[in-house]
Design a protein around this motif. Structure first.
Motif, short mmCIF file in Angstrom:
data_model
loop_
_atom_site.label_atom_id
_atom_site.label_comp_id
_atom_site.label_asym_id
_atom_site.label_seq_id
_atom_site.Cartn_x
_atom_site.Cartn_y
_atom_site.Cartn_z
N THR A 71 0.86 -1.17 0.00
CA THR A 71 0.00 0.00 0.00
C THR A 71 0.90 1.22 0.00
O THR A 71 1.72 1.40 0.89
N ASP A 73 0.67 5.33 -0.13
CA ASP A 73 -0.21 6.50 0.02
C ASP A 73 -1.69 6.13 -0.08
O ASP A 73 -2.47 6.81 -0.74
N GLY A 74 -2.06 5.01 0.52
CA GLY A 74 -3.46 4.60 0.55
C GLY A 74 -3.93 3.81 -0.66
O GLY A 74 -5.05 3.35 -0.70
N THR A 75 -3.10 3.64 -1.66
CA THR A 75 -3.45 2.87 -2.85
C THR A 75 -2.85 1.49 -2.72
O THR A 75 -1.65 1.34 -2.55
N TYR A 109 3.97 7.30 2.04
CA TYR A 109 3.80 6.36 3.15
C TYR A 109 3.61 4.96 2.57
O TYR A 109 2.84 4.79 1.63
#
Length: 113
Positions: A71, A73-75, A109
Motif C-alpha cells: 500500500t 499512500d493509501g493505494t 507512506y
C-alpha cells in the motif's frame, strides 16, 4: 628510460629484434557443443533470447504466488513490481523498505502485508 622492449619504434616503422617478430602458424579455433561437450566443425548458433527449461508456474501478466501486497499512500497494489511501475519508484527501493521496516519512502507512506 629503463624499460627495454623487443619492439622498437622509429620513423613511423616498427623494428623488431631478438627474433620476436617470427611468423606464427595459422590460428586454429575449435568449437564445442555446451550441452554435450562434443567437438563441432562450425561455430554453433547463439541463443536468441532467453530459453526456459521449465514452464512458468503462473500465467504471464498475472500476479506470482509469492507476491507481497503493498500500500503506497493509501493505494493498494498486489505486488511490489506493480507498485513500483505505477508509483514510479524503483522496485529495489520498495524491497529495501520492506526489509528495513521503513514506513516512508521520500514523501510517500508505505505499508506491506
Amino acid at each position: 628510460m629503463t624499460h627495454h622492449s623487443s619492439l622498437r619504434y622509429g620513423g613511423g616503422r616498427a623494428f623488431c629484434d631478438h627474433g620476436s617478430c617470427a611468423r606464427s602458424g595459422p590460428v586454429r579455433v575449435s568449437y564445442f557443443d555446451p550441452a554435450t561437450g562434443e567437438p563441432l566443425d562450425e561455430k554453433p548458433n547463439g541463443r536468441r533470447g532467453k530459453r526456459r527449461d521449465k514452464p512458468l508456474s503462473f500465467e504471464p501478466g498475472s500476479v506470482p504466488p509469492c507476491a507481497v501486497a503493498v500500500t503506497v499512500d493509501g493505494t493498494a497494489y498486489e505486488s511490489i513490481a506493480e507498485a513500483a511501475r505505477r508509483e514510479h519508484v524503483s522496485p529495489h527501493t520498495l524491497r529495501m523498505a520492506r526489509k528495513m521496516g521503513w514506513t516512508r519512502i521520500g514523501k510517500r507512506y508505505v505499508s506491506f502485508g
